[in-house]
Design a protein around this motif. Sequence first.
Motif, PDB file in Angstrom:
ATOM      1  N   GLU A   1      -9.935 -31.500  42.559  1.00 30.25           N
ATOM      2  CA  GLU A   1      -9.440 -32.820  42.948  1.00 30.25           C
ATOM      3  C   GLU A   1      -9.020 -33.691  41.771  1.00 30.25           C
ATOM      4  N   TYR A   2      -9.258 -33.220  40.553  1.00 29.43           N
ATOM      5  CA  TYR A   2      -8.884 -34.005  39.390  1.00 29.43           C
ATOM      6  C   TYR A   2      -7.385 -34.013  39.166  1.00 29.43           C
ATOM      7  N   TYR A   3      -6.677 -33.059  39.726  1.00 24.83           N
ATOM      8  CA  TYR A   3      -5.231 -33.047  39.639  1.00 24.83           C
ATOM      9  C   TYR A   3      -4.682 -33.974  40.707  1.00 24.83           C
ATOM     10  N   THR A   4      -3.503 -34.499  40.463  1.00 30.16           N
ATOM     11  CA  THR A   4      -2.943 -35.423  41.447  1.00 30.16           C
ATOM     12  C   THR A   4      -2.499 -34.663  42.681  1.00 30.16           C
ATOM     13  N   LEU A   5      -2.865 -35.178  43.819  1.00 28.43           N
ATOM     14  CA  LEU A   5      -2.538 -34.540  45.084  1.00 28.43           C
ATOM     15  C   LEU A   5      -1.029 -34.541  45.312  1.00 28.43           C
ATOM     16  N   ALA A   6      -0.336 -35.565  44.815  1.00 28.46           N
ATOM     17  CA  ALA A   6       1.104 -35.655  45.009  1.00 28.46           C
ATOM     18  C   ALA A   6       1.836 -34.530  44.263  1.00 28.46           C
ATOM     19  N   GLN A   7       1.353 -34.165  43.070  1.00 28.27           N
ATOM     20  CA  GLN A   7       2.015 -33.132  42.282  1.00 28.27           C
ATOM     21  C   GLN A   7       1.723 -31.735  42.790  1.00 28.27           C
ATOM     22  N   HIS A   8       0.472 -31.439  43.038  1.00 25.42           N
ATOM     23  CA  HIS A   8       0.053 -30.077  43.350  1.00 25.42           C
ATOM     24  C   HIS A   8      -0.743 -30.005  44.645  1.00 25.42           C
ATOM     25  N   GLY A   9      -0.452 -30.837  45.598  1.00 27.55           N
ATOM     26  CA  GLY A   9      -1.247 -30.937  46.815  1.00 27.55           C
ATOM     27  C   GLY A   9      -1.530 -29.636  47.523  1.00 27.55           C
ATOM     28  N   PRO A  10      -0.492 -28.919  48.000  1.00 27.87           N
ATOM     29  CA  PRO A  10      -0.771 -27.688  48.748  1.00 27.87           C
ATOM     30  C   PRO A  10      -1.478 -26.627  47.908  1.00 27.87           C
ATOM     31  N   ILE A  11      -1.148 -26.535  46.643  1.00 26.41           N
ATOM     32  CA  ILE A  11      -1.785 -25.539  45.777  1.00 26.41           C
ATOM     33  C   ILE A  11      -3.265 -25.862  45.602  1.00 26.41           C
TER      34      ILE A  11
ATOM     35  N   GLY B   1     -11.049 -35.254  49.374  1.00 26.98           N
ATOM     36  CA  GLY B   1     -11.279 -35.669  47.992  1.00 26.98           C
ATOM     37  C   GLY B   1     -12.550 -35.128  47.382  1.00 26.98           C
ATOM     38  N   PHE B   2     -13.142 -34.104  48.019  1.00 25.09           N
ATOM     39  CA  PHE B   2     -14.390 -33.533  47.528  1.00 25.09           C
ATOM     40  C   PHE B   2     -14.181 -32.062  47.185  1.00 25.09           C
TER      41      PHE B   2
END
Length: 104
Positions: free
Chosen positions: A67-77, A62-63
Amino acid sequence: MDFGFIISFILACYGGANGIVYSKLLEAPRNWISAKSSFLAKLLGCPLCVGFWLGVLFSFAGFGPFEYYTLAQHGPIMLLADGFVGSASAWLIHLLMYDRMVGK
C-alpha cells in the motif's frame, strides 16, 4: 515496510480464510450460498481462493503490504500482488495447521 504490518496482513488473511472456509459460525451462510451457486460453493471451500480475495479486499481498504505505492499509479498491480500474498500465506499456514485442525 514494517515487518509487524506484514505479519498482521498474513495472519489476517489466514484467519479470515480459515474462518470463512471452516468455521461453524459461518456454516449456515456457506450452505445457503453453496445451494445457490456451485461456483461460489467451490470458492468458499478453498482457503487458497478465499485468501486471494481477502488480500485484494484488504489492499483495497488500504491494509496491504504494497500500500505504500500510490494506488493511482499501480492500482491493479498492487491489488493483485496483495491478493497473491494473501493467497500464498493463507494456503501455507493452512497446510502447516491442517493436521491440528482435524485432530491428528
